[in-house]
Structure formats: structure tokens, C-alpha cells
Design a protein around this motif. Structure first.
Motif, mmCIF file in Angstrom:
data_model
loop_
_atom_site.group_PDB
_atom_site.id
_atom_site.type_symbol
_atom_site.label_atom_id
_atom_site.label_comp_id
_atom_site.label_asym_id
_atom_site.label_seq_id
_atom_site.Cartn_x
_atom_site.Cartn_y
_atom_site.Cartn_z
ATOM 1 N N SER A 103 136.960 -16.563 -5.819
ATOM 2 C CA SER A 103 137.212 -15.448 -4.889
ATOM 3 C C SER A 103 138.280 -15.833 -3.879
ATOM 4 O O SER A 103 138.901 -14.961 -3.275
ATOM 5 N N ASP A 202 131.861 -9.192 0.892
ATOM 6 C CA ASP A 202 131.896 -10.424 0.096
ATOM 7 C C ASP A 202 130.458 -10.832 -0.212
ATOM 8 O O ASP A 202 129.751 -11.361 0.641
ATOM 9 N N TYR A 205 126.877 -14.680 -2.296
ATOM 10 C CA TYR A 205 125.507 -15.222 -2.410
ATOM 11 C C TYR A 205 124.512 -14.178 -2.878
ATOM 12 O O TYR A 205 123.309 -14.297 -2.671
ATOM 13 N N THR A 228 131.363 -13.754 -7.062
ATOM 14 C CA THR A 228 131.875 -14.965 -7.707
ATOM 15 C C THR A 228 130.819 -15.537 -8.640
ATOM 16 O O THR A 228 129.618 -15.309 -8.421
ATOM 17 N N SER A 230 130.693 -18.749 -8.847
ATOM 18 C CA SER A 230 130.566 -20.124 -8.337
ATOM 19 C C SER A 230 129.144 -20.489 -7.945
ATOM 20 O O SER A 230 128.681 -21.584 -8.232
HETATM 21 C C1 LIG Z 1 131.279 -16.085 1.613
HETATM 22 C C2 LIG Z 1 132.085 -16.793 0.570
HETATM 23 N N1 LIG Z 1 133.001 -16.099 -0.120
HETATM 24 C C3 LIG Z 1 133.742 -16.676 -1.059
HETATM 25 C C4 LIG Z 1 133.603 -18.025 -1.363
HETATM 26 C C5 LIG Z 1 134.529 -18.654 -2.363
HETATM 27 O O1 LIG Z 1 134.013 -18.649 -3.629
HETATM 28 P P1 LIG Z 1 134.872 -19.090 -4.871
HETATM 29 O O2 LIG Z 1 134.273 -20.378 -5.318
HETATM 30 O O3 LIG Z 1 134.677 -17.978 -5.860
HETATM 31 O O4 LIG Z 1 136.307 -19.225 -4.471
HETATM 32 C C6 LIG Z 1 132.670 -18.786 -0.679
HETATM 33 C C7 LIG Z 1 132.540 -20.213 -0.961
HETATM 34 O O5 LIG Z 1 131.876 -20.990 -0.323
HETATM 35 C C8 LIG Z 1 131.899 -18.159 0.326
HETATM 36 O O6 LIG Z 1 131.005 -18.840 1.043
#
Ligand SMILES: Cc1ncc(COP(=O)(O)O)c(C=O)c1O
Length: 381
Positions: A103, A202, A205, A228, A230
């Protein structure tokens, strides 16, 4: 210093943008030999049968060819998983998904597309640091609005900042990082309704909470939702995605670099999305582990524990220095994140990623030992 190096330094001095010179590269601490609970990663690996299917799929990849530029296999699977067609039909609108190299890349694309010298980015503070960092990269104004002392949203302050700065882009992380709490749907709606810019919800989580704000994209013309893979177990693949009106996403897509999602990521993500129940089971068990971890933390003297809806828990050390606790825990083999110094309201705060139950016990043991040791040391001097 060699002559060549001296000349390079002079060129850097005259050519590199002043804002860039003031920045530091994003630092990721080494974690070799440590129990790594600092970056909100999913601690579980894939079951054997899925790993085998994965290796078989990777064998078929033609790494000599460029990837599918639109990553259509991943895109279609996400569409289905998120019920995007149902949402679009209900709102009688066209919705799309854009994929990014994490993201982080999507935040950068949004900033490059929308922000100007006059109208920048607005976000609550403390929140995800990349919103501010990317504003600096792109050279646009960034305005942070302080959260309340308990990290809830100060809605009045936020609405007056919208009036004062008229931002073209607002980021709301729900749940918020690093505080772990949610912002309520009515608060988000009030911000969306007051904003003449685009609001990015966003939901990095999302897998760890019951909150789901995706329906807002079918209700408002100025909302997109970012997610994401991730945090659900695929941080190494780097795959984030933005869901929103096709009208918006067509514009963002113009700034997406071609082939931003590589062949290995596309193939792996396709398989993961076909077996999403495996990731869901893992995130479910992390939610249970979070409850146990929170209870364990609450039982420790000298800690303020913040309730979390994410896969990490924020704590504040009340009688010890968080930096010293962090260092001592590292010596004891456990890597967490020290947030002290990141923002005034995070003074003496630590962020603990939820691991497997046994890892959480190890983290709690190291944390307790560090706190006891540091308070004994303090009382004996
Ligand atoms: C709120 C938030 N948005 C986006 C991200 C970034 O995620 P990505 O790994 O997809 O770049 C994080 C990563 O810690 C996050 O805490």
C-alpha cells in the motif's frame, strides 16, 4: 576523500531537493537471531500441502517475460473475495481495484495524482508515518491533527482543520497504526461529508477487526478504501490494493508504473487468494492470541495497555524508560518497536506485534524481566 567523491558531493549539494536532503532513509533494524515482533507480520507459515502447490506453481513461471501489466488473475480474485460486483450493482456504479507494490506505493500514487502546493494531505496524529513521509517525498504540504489523549478522534479539531487547509487528500487508518483503535463509522462519515477532497480509508488491519468500511465507496463519491495482503501473511510479496470508483482509479492508474506487480507476486497471491480460508484461520487465531496477550500485559505492573483491534498492542511504560526496556528486551532476544520519540503523545510507548501464543509468552517474559530489572536498577542508585 577522493576527488571523484568530492565532486559527487558538490553535485549532490547543488542538485538534490532541499526537502530530500533533510530526510533519512527508512531504517529497518536487523533482526537476525531475534524473535521478530516489531513489524505486524503474521508469524504463521503455510501448511505443507499449500507450500507444495505453491512451489509447483512457481515452477511454471516464465521469469524471462514481463508480468501481466494489469495482474488480472489477482485483480479478478480480489473482486470476487470482496464482493465488488455486488457492491457496484447495488449502487449502480462502476467500481475497480488497483494493485500496488504494497500500500506504500498506492499512497505515493495518490499523493502524486492529487496533491498540489496549495492543497496537501491531512491525517490524524499519531498515525501511519508514511502519510507524512510521502508528502515530503512529493513536496506537498502535510497537516497532522492531534488525536485525543486516549487516541480517539478529536472530530471537532479534524473538521476545523478540513475547513482551514482544504486538503485534497485525507488518510484515515481504521484501525489506526500505531494506536490500534478504530474510528467510528459516523466520525468517518462526518469527515467525508465535510471534505471537498478524497478520503482514503486505510484498512490495512481489517482482518483483525469487525469493522468494514468498504460499503462507503458505494455511498460517497469521495471515498476509496485501501487494503494490503501484508498483515494477513504475505508481507514479503508486497501487494496492496485500492478499491473505489472506476472514475477515480482510471486517473490513479495513469501514474502506476507498468509491471509494478512482479510475476512471483502475482502467481503467489493468486494461490493465496484461492486458499484465503487458510489465511483467515491464521488471522482468527491471532485475534484470540491478542486477547490473551492483552490480558497478560494488563497483569504487569507499571504498564498502560491500549485496547487494540489490530495485530499489535500499544503499551506505555509508566515507571521505566521505553527505550531502555526496548534495548533490554532485545538483549533478551525479543525485537519489538520502540515508539518513544516518534510523536510527543507516544512518549514511553512500545508497540508489540501479536505472535503465536508461545512467542507471546516469550515476549511477556522478556518484558516483565526488563521492567523488574530496570526498576531494581533505578531503586538501587
Ligand atoms: C495503516 C497502514 N497502512 C499501510 C501500511 C503499509 O502496508 P504495505 O505493507 O502494504 O505497504 C501499513 C504498514 O505498517 C500500515 O500500518
Amino acid at each position: 576523500m577522493s576527488e571523484l567523491q568530492r565532486q559527487s558531493e558538490m553535485l549532490v549539494e547543488s542538485l538534490v531537493r532541499a526537502e530530500v536532503k533533510d530526510l533519512h532513509s527508512y531504517h529497518v533494524p536487523g533482526s537476525s537471531g531475534l524473535l521478530k515482533l516489531d513489524a505486524m507480520e503474521n508469524p504463521f507459515s503455510w501448511p505443507g500441502h499449500l507450500q507444495n502447490a505453491w512451489f509447483d506453481k512457481l515452477k511454471e513461471i516464465d521469469a524471462n517475460r514481463y508480468p501481466d501489466p494489469s495482474a488480472s488473475g489477482v485483480n479478478q480474485r480480489l473482486r470476487k473475495l470482496l464482493n465488488v460486483d455486488v457492491l457496484a450493482a447495488r449502487a449502480n456504479t462502476e467500481l475497480s481495484i488497483m494493485l500496488g507494490n504494497g500500500s506504500d506505493e498506492i499512497i505515493q500514487i495518490l499523493a502524486m495524482t492529487l496533491a498540489s502546493k496549495e492543497r496537501g494531505i491531512l491525517a490524524p496524529e499519531p498515525s501511519f508515518v508514511m502519510y507524512q513521509m510521502i508528502a515530503k517525498f512529493v513536496g506537498i504540504p502535510y497537516h497532522g491533527v492531534e488525536l485525543n489523549e486516549d487516541f480517539s478522534l478529536d472530530l471537532n479539531a479534524f473538521l476545523s482543520s478540513i475547513r482551514a487547509y482544504n486538503p485534497s487528500l485525507i488518510f484515515l487508518a481504521v484501525p489506526n497504526n500505531p494506536t490500534g483503535n478504530l474510528f467510528g463509522v459516523n466520525e468517518v462519515k462526518a469527515i467525508v461529508e465535510a471534505s471537498k477532497g478524497l478520503v482514503v480509508v486505510d484498512e490495512a488491519y481489517m482482518a483483525f477487526t469487525g469493522s468494514d468500511l468498504l460499503p462507503l465507496i458505494a455511498e460517497y463519491p469521495n471515498v476509496v478504501v485501501m487494503r494490503t495482503l501484508s498483515k494477513v501473511g504475505l508481507a514479503g510479496l508486497r501487494l496492496g490494493f485500492l478499491i473505489g470508483s472506476t472514475v477515480w482509479l482510471n486517473e490513479f492508474d495513469k501514474l502506476r508504473l507498468p509491471y509494478n506487480i512482479n510475476v512471483l507476486t502475482q502467481a503467489s497471491a493468486e494461490l493465496a487468494l484461492d486458499n484465503y480460508h487458510v489465511l483467515s484461520e491464521q488471522t482468527e487465531s491471532l485475534r484470540a492470541a491478542r486477547s490473551e496477550l492483552t490480558a497478560g500485559l494488563q497483569a504487569i505492573d507499571g504498564l498502560q495497555v491500549y485496547e487494540s483491534e489490530a495485530n499489535f498492542v500499544l503499551v506505555r511504560c509508566l515507571q521505566a524508560s521505553a527505550r531502555e526496556v526496548f534495548t533490554r528486551m532485545k538483549e533478551l532476544g525479543v525485537l519489538i518497536k520502540c515508539l518513544d520519540g516518534g510523536h510527543p503523545s507516544l512518549k514511553n510507548c512500545l508497540r508489540l506485534t501479536v505472535g503465536k501464543p508461545q512467542q507471546n509468552v516469550q515476549m511477556l517474559t522478556a518484558l516483565t524481566a526488563s521492567l523488574v530489572e530496570l526498576s531494581t536498577r533505578k531503586s538501587s542508585v
